[in-house]
Scaffold this active site. Structure first.
Site, mmCIF file in Angstrom:
data_model
loop_
_atom_site.group_PDB
_atom_site.id
_atom_site.type_symbol
_atom_site.label_atom_id
_atom_site.label_comp_id
_atom_site.label_asym_id
_atom_site.label_seq_id
_atom_site.Cartn_x
_atom_site.Cartn_y
_atom_site.Cartn_z
ATOM 1 N N SER A 415 0.841 -1.207 0.000
ATOM 2 C CA SER A 415 0.000 0.000 0.000
ATOM 3 C C SER A 415 0.879 1.261 0.000
ATOM 4 O O SER A 415 2.004 1.235 0.510
ATOM 5 C CB SER A 415 -0.860 -0.039 1.264
ATOM 6 O OG SER A 415 -1.960 0.815 1.151
ATOM 7 N N PRO A 416 0.373 2.362 -0.559
ATOM 8 C CA PRO A 416 1.187 3.583 -0.566
ATOM 9 C C PRO A 416 1.553 4.041 0.844
ATOM 10 O O PRO A 416 0.695 4.087 1.717
ATOM 11 C CB PRO A 416 0.275 4.616 -1.244
ATOM 12 C CG PRO A 416 -1.076 4.016 -1.308
ATOM 13 C CD PRO A 416 -0.904 2.532 -1.227
ATOM 14 N N GLN A 493 1.486 6.700 -7.205
ATOM 15 C CA GLN A 493 0.350 7.408 -6.603
ATOM 16 C C GLN A 493 0.624 8.906 -6.661
ATOM 17 O O GLN A 493 1.639 9.375 -6.134
ATOM 18 C CB GLN A 493 0.131 6.992 -5.150
ATOM 19 C CG GLN A 493 -1.167 7.592 -4.586
ATOM 20 C CD GLN A 493 -1.346 7.411 -3.085
ATOM 21 O OE1 GLN A 493 -0.493 7.839 -2.314
ATOM 22 N NE2 GLN A 493 -2.449 6.811 -2.687
ATOM 23 N N TYR A 574 -6.833 15.164 1.663
ATOM 24 C CA TYR A 574 -5.932 16.012 0.877
ATOM 25 C C TYR A 574 -6.755 16.766 -0.174
ATOM 26 O O TYR A 574 -7.985 16.696 -0.167
ATOM 27 C CB TYR A 574 -4.806 15.152 0.277
ATOM 28 C CG TYR A 574 -3.949 14.533 1.377
ATOM 29 C CD1 TYR A 574 -3.263 15.354 2.278
ATOM 30 C CD2 TYR A 574 -3.871 13.160 1.545
ATOM 31 C CE1 TYR A 574 -2.513 14.808 3.311
ATOM 32 C CE2 TYR A 574 -3.119 12.613 2.586
ATOM 33 C CZ TYR A 574 -2.446 13.444 3.470
ATOM 34 O OH TYR A 574 -1.715 12.918 4.507
ATOM 35 N N ARG A 622 -7.855 6.345 -5.186
ATOM 36 C CA ARG A 622 -8.026 6.034 -3.758
ATOM 37 C C ARG A 622 -9.089 6.959 -3.181
ATOM 38 O O ARG A 622 -9.032 8.178 -3.370
ATOM 39 C CB ARG A 622 -6.706 6.185 -2.999
ATOM 40 C CG ARG A 622 -6.861 5.866 -1.523
ATOM 41 C CD ARG A 622 -5.542 5.629 -0.819
ATOM 42 N NE ARG A 622 -5.369 4.199 -0.598
ATOM 43 C CZ ARG A 622 -4.660 3.678 0.422
ATOM 44 N NH1 ARG A 622 -4.061 4.449 1.288
ATOM 45 N NH2 ARG A 622 -4.552 2.377 0.567
ATOM 46 N N ARG A 717 1.362 -1.203 6.904
ATOM 47 C CA ARG A 717 2.290 -1.368 8.033
ATOM 48 C C ARG A 717 2.957 -2.748 8.096
ATOM 49 O O ARG A 717 4.156 -2.819 8.410
ATOM 50 C CB ARG A 717 1.574 -1.015 9.348
ATOM 51 C CG ARG A 717 1.378 0.490 9.470
ATOM 52 C CD ARG A 717 0.360 0.853 10.511
ATOM 53 N NE ARG A 717 -0.967 0.370 10.157
ATOM 54 C CZ ARG A 717 -2.035 0.518 10.916
ATOM 55 N NH1 ARG A 717 -1.938 1.141 12.071
ATOM 56 N NH2 ARG A 717 -3.211 0.062 10.519
HETATM 57 C C1 LIG Z 1 3.862 5.422 7.362
HETATM 58 C C2 LIG Z 1 2.615 5.483 6.545
HETATM 59 C C3 LIG Z 1 2.537 6.342 5.465
HETATM 60 C C4 LIG Z 1 1.398 6.385 4.666
HETATM 61 N N1 LIG Z 1 1.374 7.160 3.547
HETATM 62 C C5 LIG Z 1 0.353 7.051 2.676
HETATM 63 C C6 LIG Z 1 0.413 7.674 1.422
HETATM 64 O O1 LIG Z 1 1.402 8.277 1.055
HETATM 65 N N2 LIG Z 1 -0.648 7.571 0.601
HETATM 66 C C7 LIG Z 1 -1.769 6.881 0.961
HETATM 67 O O2 LIG Z 1 -2.715 6.801 0.199
HETATM 68 N N3 LIG Z 1 -1.834 6.235 2.147
HETATM 69 C C8 LIG Z 1 -0.788 6.296 2.991
HETATM 70 N N4 LIG Z 1 -0.823 5.585 4.156
HETATM 71 C C9 LIG Z 1 -1.986 4.746 4.462
HETATM 72 C C10 LIG Z 1 -1.737 3.285 4.050
HETATM 73 O O3 LIG Z 1 -1.604 3.140 2.658
HETATM 74 C C11 LIG Z 1 -2.876 2.363 4.535
HETATM 75 O O4 LIG Z 1 -4.071 2.765 3.907
HETATM 76 C C12 LIG Z 1 -3.051 2.395 6.046
HETATM 77 O O5 LIG Z 1 -1.812 2.348 6.720
HETATM 78 C C13 LIG Z 1 -3.887 1.201 6.516
HETATM 79 O O6 LIG Z 1 -3.296 -0.021 6.131
HETATM 80 P P1 LIG Z 1 -2.477 -0.963 7.185
HETATM 81 O O7 LIG Z 1 -3.424 -1.274 8.307
HETATM 82 O O8 LIG Z 1 -2.126 -2.188 6.375
HETATM 83 O O9 LIG Z 1 -1.291 -0.196 7.653
HETATM 84 C C14 LIG Z 1 0.299 5.556 4.983
HETATM 85 C C15 LIG Z 1 0.380 4.727 6.089
HETATM 86 C C16 LIG Z 1 1.526 4.652 6.856
HETATM 87 C C17 LIG Z 1 1.587 3.687 8.006
#
Ligand SMILES: Cc1cc2nc3c(=O)[nH]c(=O)nc-3n(C[C@H](O)[C@H](O)[C@H](O)COP(=O)(O)O)c2cc1C
Ligand SMILES: Cc1cc2nc3c(=O)[nH]c(=O)nc-3n(C[C@H](O)[C@H](O)[C@H](O)COP(=O)(O)OP(=O)(O)OC[C@H]3O[C@@H](n4cnc5c(N)ncnc54)[C@H](O)[C@@H]3O)c2cc1C
Length: 768
Positions: A415-416, A493, A574, A622, A717
């Site tokens: 994921s991003p 992205q 955003y 997204r 994560r």
């Molecule tokens: C360190 C970090 C940076 C993130 N940056 C972005 C981002 O740049 N763009 C985005 O769409 N989501 C971003 N997210 C959200 C993640 O893509 C994801 O939707 C969110 O962490 C939930 O997924 P998880 O439970 O697997 O961590 C970020 C999450 C984390 C933890």
């Protein structure tokens, strides 16, 4: 103690028994409004664990109950003319009437005074003369409702109608029979609970119920109509109700989910359905009632506890169990309430979705129950994923997916994630290693972090960008490495931070303005994110043109870099998300107001990007499927419309995230917590989706994919600490065809051998 039990259901009777067993000196009177032998409902289902609990508590009654259990293993799902049978489910059941007879006999034997035909009024002063009054008077408890405020009662009346009937037709399997009629879908949950008798619960939406005219029918007419509808399953047997001779019972009901903040008020204590209910489709109400009774009797008879401490412990422990079960029950209730979302599924997937509806049963649980059946599902999944070319029996997460001409090797996505580590927007060696390593780790698709289309569009000074030649060169190096050394595809992205920009790095107070060097921010409206945030400048049409063109320029640079896919970031508050959510968009022009207006600018940007991006390569968007703000913000229902709007303009995938669109959001976290939104967008909008949010086990991914809740599964994560998540999953699931860099093959096979040996050792230990 002198105790009154109000209600002679399982809760009241079993509590009285449990108290007498612990101390025969307790004086217990049990009052039941109905005559003996008259009760609602037919059979009840138990779990093995409940049997263990009641056997420990009272071996005498448990022995009689277990001797009379009906056992069955299979679940039959009848849907669109097919019957899907899966085995290994191991149910046990007993007639409710028989259960109550056994408990009544046992209670009498132990000296409990049973008083039938005794309607109890909570206002009667006589209750003051008891040490304890146990309100075990069921879901419609008068004793609870008389003190509703003191107990903090919360009732949720569910949407569907149901009626609990019985039949002499003996069903060999737990049977779900779904029938499509001109009035809508109607279905039955049926199971045998005695050698000659089955429970037969009929359920449908309120709309279907009215359309059938059930609201105007007598009970006999209702039953006759159900007999006609389910004639092919009943094979000549009739349906019967036992609600007619009951005080305070109706034929068709809406399920009421009940929970209470407090379970004690004065000398009144709630027990069983009076305190909480769990939807009949997960069949645990009687189990909860019996386990409440055991716990309450335990604490009341523990000499070291004061009455107050005893009741605190009772509520604390039981409430936790109840909340866990109500959570699963809610998923199950909602599945039946939104049934039509799944009726386009093929019967096999429909049955899989039904079996996994509460999220308590997963892909691997199903494998343990019935390996052969699960492998049929896996083969079906692979066949569909490959247009019939593959006959593989393997976990769904390893099946390929084609979006336009891009073939993704498997369904796991990085994921991003913003790394906040760039200087002037340029990715560096950190990014090169970070993305390169995750590509080597086996995921089918890698997303870049939100890469910003202008310096002012960055969230923080550390965000990557795509607005100059340095960025193109640095990203191209990463993309080339990914393509040369892995089978992963890589998606860029693109986003603009809007009013949430000009803040510190993620670990330095994200969302907080910079200590110095802030740049001005703009957004849909002048709504600031936090009281300390800058007030954004509302965008003019000229600003909108400029930003749209920046997105297009970034897309063209993405082509130069060789990216396989582009995602437009329109989530998380955003810039574009700030247009979509009414919580941030206060505009009065054609870009504010209705959802259609609020979507106008984000769609304009997307259309311009799509025009610049090659037609054979896919694009995703997204979205935040909810603002976690109830009806005031974006709701999951809106999310379907938003997904459809982007899909009409050429989006191939909706990346369904949630929230982060306003600072006071009230999210409900948990395992796979955002997956229901993906499910809804996918199956109501008939769109391809990606699920994300606390998905961390291969089993989660396989369950989500096989149940048709998403087409791709993104993990953020988990990939931060384990770039090799996918290879590790392949080793654990003994899937050998995963692409592994040849340099690492030795490690993968060693891991697979070790995991297999460990699993075998665990299985042997369990058998011993
Ligand atoms: C360190 C970090 C940076 C993130 N940056 C972005 C981002 O740049 N763009 C985005 O769409 N989501 C971003 N997210 C959200 C993640 O893509 C994801 O939707 C969110 O962490 C939930 O997924 P998880 O439970 O697997 O961590 C970020 C999450 C984390 C933890
Ligand atoms: C359709 C359906 C299917 C179900 N299937 C299952 C299943 O498969 N497995 C399972 O475990 N559970 C099932 N349940 C739930 C189960 O029936 C209840 O959770 C369980 O009965 C709770 O026991 P209780 O003693 O708390 O309440 P109840 O069984 O409702 O007993 C309350 C008693 O109090 C009496 N009463 C009420 N008010 C008064 C009054 N003022 N004065 C005197 N007496 C009064 C009532 O007549 C009743 O006998 C199902 C429920 C429904 C509706």
């Amino acid at each position: 103690m002198k105790i009154a039990c109000i209600g002679g259901g399982p809760a009241g009777l079993y509590f009285a028994i449990s108290m007498k067993l612990r101390d025969p000196r307790h004086e217990i009177e049990l009052f039941e409004r109905n005559p003996p032998g008259v009760t609602f409902g037919w059979g009840v289902v138990f779990s093995d664990l409940t049997v263990e609990n009641i056997t420990r508590n009272d071996p005498v009654s448990a022995d009689i109950i277990t001797r009379e259990f009906a056992h069955w293993d299979d679940i039959d799902v009848h849907f669109r003319g097919e019957t899907v049978t899966s085995g290994g489910h191991g149910f046990i059941g007993i007639g409710r009437k028989r259960l109550l007879e056994i408990l009544q006999d046992r209670a009498r034997e132990l000296g409990v005074v049973l008083l039938f035909n005794a309607e109890c009024d909570p206002a009667d002063p006589k209750w003051r003369h008891y040490d304890l009054v146990i309100a075990s008077d069921g879901a419609n408890s008068r004793f609870r409702d008389a003190r509703a405020q003191a107990f903090g009662v919360d009732v949720d009346v569910r949407a569907n109608k149901f009626v609990w009937l019985g039949t002499s037709k003996v069903f060999d399997a737990f049977t779900f029979a779904f029938e499509e009629t001109t009035h809508g879908w109607i279905w039955a949950h049926a199971y045998r609970f005695a050698p000659d008798c089955s429970t037969f619960i009929v359920e449908c939406s309120e709309e279907t119920w009215r359309s059938f005219g059930f609201d105007r029918m007598t009970q006999d007419e209702s039953i006759a109509a159900c007999e006609r509808l389910f004639a092919k399953y009943l094979e000549g047997h009739g349906l019967q109700s036992n609600a007619t001779h009951l005080v305070g019972s109706a034929a068709w009901l809406n399920f009421r989910r009940i929970k209470c903040e407090r379970w004690t008020s004065g000398n009144v204590i709630l027990l069983g359905d009076a305190a909480h209910t769990a939807h009949f489709s997960i069949g645990s109400g009687t189990k909860l009632a019996l386990e409440d009774a055991i716990k309450l009797a335990d604490v009341l008879n523990r000499p070291s506890l004061s009455l107050e401490a005893a009741l605190d412990e009772y509520q604390a422990e039981r409430n936790l169990e109840v909340l866990k079960l109500q959570n699963s029950a809610r998923n199950s209730t909602e599945w039946f309430e939104t049934l039509e979302r799944y009726t386009h599924f093929e019967p096999l997937q429909f049955a899989y979705s039904l079996l996994t509806r509460s999220q308590r049963i997963s892909h691997e649980n199903l494998r343990l129950r019935d390996r052969e059946w699960l492998e049929t599902v896996e083969r079906w999944f692979w066949k569909r994923a490959t247009d019939g070319r593959s006959n593989k029996t393997a976990p769904p997460m390893f099946a390929p997916l084609k979006l336009r001409e891009m073939q993704v090797e498997n369904r796991i996505v990085v994921s991003p994630m913003d790394m906040y580590s760039a200087v002037d927007g340029t990715p560096n060696d950190f990014h090169f290693v970070h993305y390169g390593e995750r590509a080597l780790g086996g995921a089918g698709l890698i997303f870049t972090e939100m890469t910003c289309v202008s310096p002012e569009g960055r969230i923080s000074p550390g965000c990557t960008g795509m607005w100059n030649a340095d960025h193109v060169a640095a990203w191209k190096r990463i993309v080339d490495f990914v393509h040369a050394n892995s089978k992963a595809k890589i998606c860029l992205q693109l986003g603009h931070s809007g009013g949430k920009g000009s803040t510190g790095l993620g670990w330095e107070g994200s969302d907080l303005p910079l200590a110095d060097g802030n740049w001005p921010v703009m957004a849909a409206s002048d709504v600031r994110w936090l009281p300390v945030s800058q007030v954004p400048k509302p965008m003019t049409r000229a600003d909108m043109d400029e930003v749209r063109d920046q997105f297009v320029a970034a897309v063209k640079m993405g082509i130069e870099c060789g990216f396989d896919m582009i995602e437009l970031h329109a989530a998380h508050g955003y810039l574009l998300s700030g247009f979509i959510t009414p919580l941030q968009n206060r505009r009065t022009d054609e870009y504010g107001g209705s959802l259609e207006n609020r979507l106008r600018y984000p769609l304009e940007v997307f259309v311009a990007m799509r025009a610049a991006w090659p037609g054979d390569r896919p694009m995703s968007v997204r979205i935040s499927a909810t603002d976690w703000a109830g009806e005031d913000g974006i709701t999951p229902e809106d999310a379907v419309l938003i997904g459809e709007a982007f899909a009409r303009e050429g989006a191939d995938l909706i990346d369904v995230s949630a929230g982060q669109t306003w600072a006071e959001q009230q999210p409900v976290y948990g395992r796979m917590f955002q997956t229901p939104f993906s499910d809804r967008v996918r199956n109501e909008g008939k769109l391809a989706t990606m699920a994300v949010g606390n998905i961390y086990e291969p089993d989660h991914a396989n369950s989500i994919l096989a149940a048709g809740r998403a087409d791709l599964v993104a993990l953020a994560r988990p990939h931060l600490v384990d770039p090799f998540w996918t290879l590790r999953a392949a080793a654990a699931l003994e899937y050998r065809d995963v692409h592994c860099p040849p340099q690492y093959l030795n490690g993968l096979s060693q891991l697979a051998r070790n995991l297999k040996r460990e699993a075998e050792a665990n299985a042997t230990a369990l058998r011993v």
